[in-house]
Write an enzyme that holds these catalytic residues in place. Structure first.
Site, short mmCIF file in Angstrom:
data_model
loop_
_atom_site.label_atom_id
_atom_site.label_comp_id
_atom_site.label_asym_id
_atom_site.label_seq_id
_atom_site.Cartn_x
_atom_site.Cartn_y
_atom_site.Cartn_z
N SER A 141 0.91 -1.16 -0.01
CA SER A 141 0.14 0.02 0.13
C SER A 141 0.75 1.24 0.02
CB SER A 141 -0.88 -0.12 1.26
OG SER A 141 -1.52 1.24 1.58
N TYR A 154 -1.92 -1.49 10.40
CA TYR A 154 -1.60 -1.79 9.15
C TYR A 154 -0.55 -1.07 8.64
CZ TYR A 154 -3.70 -1.19 4.31
OH TYR A 154 -4.07 -1.35 2.94
P1 NAD Z 1 -11.30 -6.30 0.00
O1 NAD Z 1 -11.86 -6.35 1.31
O2 NAD Z 1 -12.46 -5.85 -1.34
O3 NAD Z 1 -10.59 -7.72 -0.13
C1 NAD Z 1 -9.95 -8.26 0.62
C2 NAD Z 1 -9.73 -9.75 0.32
O4 NAD Z 1 -9.07 -10.28 1.30
C3 NAD Z 1 -11.23 -10.17 0.33
O5 NAD Z 1 -11.27 -11.17 -0.80
C4 NAD Z 1 -11.39 -11.09 1.63
O6 NAD Z 1 -12.22 -12.20 1.60
C5 NAD Z 1 -9.98 -11.48 1.76
N1 NAD Z 1 -9.79 -11.74 3.08
C6 NAD Z 1 -9.60 -11.04 4.28
N2 NAD Z 1 -9.36 -11.79 5.54
C7 NAD Z 1 -9.06 -12.83 4.93
C8 NAD Z 1 -8.45 -14.06 5.45
N3 NAD Z 1 -8.25 -14.23 7.04
N4 NAD Z 1 -8.13 -15.14 4.86
C9 NAD Z 1 -8.07 -15.07 3.56
N5 NAD Z 1 -8.74 -14.12 2.88
C10 NAD Z 1 -9.07 -12.96 3.27
O7 NAD Z 1 -10.05 -5.20 -0.11
P2 NAD Z 1 -9.23 -4.62 -0.99
O8 NAD Z 1 -9.41 -2.96 -1.04
O9 NAD Z 1 -9.37 -5.20 -2.45
O10 NAD Z 1 -7.77 -4.88 -0.51
C11 NAD Z 1 -6.98 -5.87 -1.10
C12 NAD Z 1 -5.49 -5.65 -0.76
O11 NAD Z 1 -4.93 -4.51 -1.22
C13 NAD Z 1 -5.41 -5.59 0.82
O12 NAD Z 1 -4.13 -6.07 1.22
C14 NAD Z 1 -5.23 -4.11 1.05
O13 NAD Z 1 -4.58 -3.74 2.24
C15 NAD Z 1 -4.54 -3.68 -0.05
N6 NAD Z 1 -4.98 -2.16 -0.73
C16 NAD Z 1 -6.07 -1.49 -0.80
C17 NAD Z 1 -6.35 -0.43 -1.29
C18 NAD Z 1 -7.53 0.20 -1.38
O14 NAD Z 1 -7.63 1.47 -1.55
N7 NAD Z 1 -8.65 -0.62 -1.85
C19 NAD Z 1 -5.26 0.33 -1.34
C20 NAD Z 1 -3.89 -0.01 -1.05
C21 NAD Z 1 -3.75 -1.33 -0.69
#
Ligand code: NAD
Length: 259
Positions: A141, A154
């Site tokens: 991130s 985080y």
């Molecule tokens: P999201 O909530 O849509 O997706 C998260 C995924 O992780 C889901 O498929 C969920 O089922 C899965 N998950 C959660 N806990 C779990 C567990 N214990 N075991 C297995 N799977 C699990 O969120 P997202 O925004 O798509 O985030 C995905 C990644 O990207 C994360 O690591 C997040 O930190 C990172 N990220 C997101 C953003 C953003 O703005 N959305 C920005 C930077 C980084």
């Protein structure tokens, strides 16, 4: 040439699902994952398999559990024969001041956002070494490079992911295995979409203003990154064109970390 196999952790939603689409479209066999085991999880795998005419399977594994992380890799290898690309994407968030941060939330964030990548990588590397080729792609991130208040767990986990990624890169550099991090800024996933009404209420702003002035305050383009853009970056890092890119991070953050 034999098809390559990609595992994406936490991929029944958001960025992980975007990466699954992109890798399936690029011809990889794909393993999608989350901690649930619902009919719709398996239906999602079937839908992707049909749409991209490639092998797609859903494997339940809880990324907060080390044994589950390792089993995910072994089951994937059993299903498709190889583990070529590993995308460590599963992640959760919780926001609170450090002195009020619930211990169980701290532990869960470190386990899912950081330690899971250790377990899956440790399990995947023997397969990659055997094949003499591999790609580890960790979704960190902008918070792997910068801090924000109230996100201690985080930010700590995401900074840790970047350090872990660099260490792995050095250990396997001569075996045609690369290890890199993608650092997204705000991406409009269901997770982020769900925060918008609360932010509108908290700041007494309309949707457009809260997105521009609060959520995208640090994102210079004032635009969200998209799951497709992150997916395309994953496919690039997995390609042979990226063979000499290792031990680094690529920001897809609309200029957030340029400042
Ligand atoms: P999201 O909530 O849509 O997706 C998260 C995924 O992780 C889901 O498929 C969920 O089922 C899965 N998950 C959660 N806990 C779990 C567990 N214990 N075991 C297995 N799977 C699990 O969120 P997202 O925004 O798509 O985030 C995905 C990644 O990207 C994360 O690591 C997040 O930190 C990172 N990220 C997101 C953003 C953003 O703005 N959305 C920005 C930077 C980084």
């Amino acid at each position: 040439m034999a098809k390559k196999t990609a595992i994406i952790t936490g991929s029944n939603s958001g960025i992980g699902l975007g990466a699954a689409h992109a890798l399936a479209a690029a011809g990889y066999n794909v393993v999608i994952n989350s901690f649930t085991d619902r009919p719709e999880d398996h239906a999602l795998a079937q839908e992707l398999a049909k749409r991209y005419s490639t092998g797609v399977v859903y494997i339940k594994a809880d990324m907060s559990n080390g044994a589950d992380c390792r089993t995910l890799v072994e089951k994937s290898a059993e299903k498709f024969g190889t583990v070529d690309v590993l995308v460590n994407n599963a992640g959760i968030q919780f926001v609170a001041p450090v002195d009020e941060f619930p211990v169980e939330k701290w532990d869960a964030i470190i386990a899912i956002n950081l330690t899971s990548a250790f377990h899956t990588t440790a399990a995947a590397l023997p397969h990659m070494k055997k094949a003499g080729w591999g790609r580890i792609i960790n979704i960190a991130s902008a918070h792997g490079l910068r801090a924000s208040p109230f996100k201690s767990a985080y930010v700590a986990a995401k900074h840790g992911v970047i350090g872990f990624t660099k260490t792995v890169a050095l250990e396997v550099a001569e075996q045609h295995i690369t290890s890199n991090t993608i650092c997204p800024g705000y991406v409009l996933t269901p997770l982020v979409e769900a925060q918008i009404p609360d932010q509108m209420k908290a700041h007494n702003m309309d949707r457009e203003t809260v997105i521009r002035d609060v959520m995208l305050e640090k994102q210079a383009t004032k635009e969200f990154a998209t799951v497709d853009q992150i997916g395309a970056t994953v496919v690039f890092l997995a390609s042979d064109a990226a063979a000499q890119i290792t031990g680094t991070s690529i920001s897809v953050d609309g200029g957030w970390t340029a400042a």
